[in-house]
Design an enzyme around this catalytic site. Structure first.
Site, PDB file in Angstrom:
ATOM      1  N   TYR A 136       3.260   8.185  -1.000  1.00 18.59           N
ATOM      2  CA  TYR A 136       2.869   7.420  -2.196  1.00 18.59           C
ATOM      3  C   TYR A 136       1.411   7.687  -2.535  1.00 18.59           C
ATOM      4  CZ  TYR A 136       1.685   3.246  -4.959  1.00 18.59           C
ATOM      5  OH  TYR A 136       1.236   2.386  -5.937  1.00 18.59           O
ATOM      6  N   SER A 155      -3.753   4.090  -7.714  1.00 15.16           N
ATOM      7  CA  SER A 155      -3.847   3.176  -6.581  1.00 15.16           C
ATOM      8  C   SER A 155      -5.053   3.564  -5.747  1.00 15.16           C
ATOM      9  CB  SER A 155      -2.586   3.254  -5.721  1.00 15.16           C
ATOM     10  OG  SER A 155      -2.757   2.538  -4.510  1.00 15.16           O
TER      11      SER A 155
END
Length: 257
Positions: free
Chosen positions: A166, A152
């Site tokens: 995350y 990501s």
């Protein structure tokens, strides 16, 4: 010296974790068009997984769907065994399964959410990569292949106020990619990574903000969210013979972020 090219007679069999929806489903359809047979690992949504498998078949491909938890080593083995038995020797892995937990400040994120994010995004990715490398590495009797990890843009942006835990887990995926590429490229397995930006998937609603992709579009140079198919195209290239000299790359697909 000519670059290695996979013979057309070789059956491409690719495992995709988190394959029922979003980026995973889009990748399954994209790879089916490239002639891959796909094994879909999914956590909960059997109906969505079967829809994706059927879409692959309607596109002329072959697919099998297996319910499993990537953080469970026995489940990982069962996924790979099932795919290999149904479709043939495995030649690729798309390490796509991931969770985030709800959006919020880091200090308000529960230890349980943090642990689950690490279990799936880090431990799960490592377990799946380990099994895939044992299948494909020439040192283990395999004929080579490729791994694409889905990271990501958060890995380098940090995602303050949203999900720092995350972001940290995805930074670990980037580091894993580089290390595995250096260890296994010489054994016939290329390892690369795609860093998506904000993409139109159901994950944002699960986090608690279904409009988040459009909010993020305001700070994205492209001025819009990404589509799952745009991430799938990048994954397909990294699995293809056109990327035969690409290993250890972290490819940003984030609209300029």
């Amino acid at each position: 010296m000519s670059r290695p090219v996979t013979p057309s007679s070789v059956r491409r069999v690719t495992v995709i974790t988190g394959g029922s929806r979003g980026i995973g489903a889009a990748t399954a359809l994209r790879l089916a068009r490239d002639g891959h047979r796909v094994g879909l690992g999914y956590a909960k949504d059997e109906e969505a997984a079967q829809r994706t498998a059927q879409a692959v078949r309607e596109a002329g491909g072959e697919a099998v769907a297996v319910r499993m938890d990537t953080s469970d080593a026995a489940d990982v083995d069962r996924l790979f065994d099932t795919v290999r038995d149904a479709l043939g020797p495995i030649t690729g892995l798309v390490n796509n399964a991931g969770v985030s937990g709800p959006l919020g400040r880091f200090t308000e994120t529960s230890p349980e959410v943090m642990r689950r994010v690490v279990e799936v995004n880090v431990t799960g990715a490592l377990l799946c990569a380990r099994r895939a490398l044992r299948e494909m590495s020439t040192a283990y009797g395999g004929s080579g292949g490729a791994v694409v990890n889905i990271s990501s843009a958060a890995a380098t942006l940090g995602s303050p106020g949203e999900y720092v835990h995350y972001a940290a887990s995805k930074a670990a995926v980037d580091a894993m990619t580089v290390g595995l590429a250096k260890e296994f490229t010489g054994e016939g397995v290329r390892v690369n990574c795609v860093q998506p930006g904000s993409v139109l998937t159901e994950m944002h609603a699960v986090m608690g903000d279904p409009d988040r992709p459009w909010k993020k579009a305001r700070i994205t140079p492209a001025g819009r969210p990404g589509e799952p198919e745009e991430i799938a195209d990048a994954v397909a290239w990294l699995l293809s013979d056109e990327a035969s000299y690409t290993s250890g790359a972290v490819l940003r697909v984030a609209g300029g972020l």
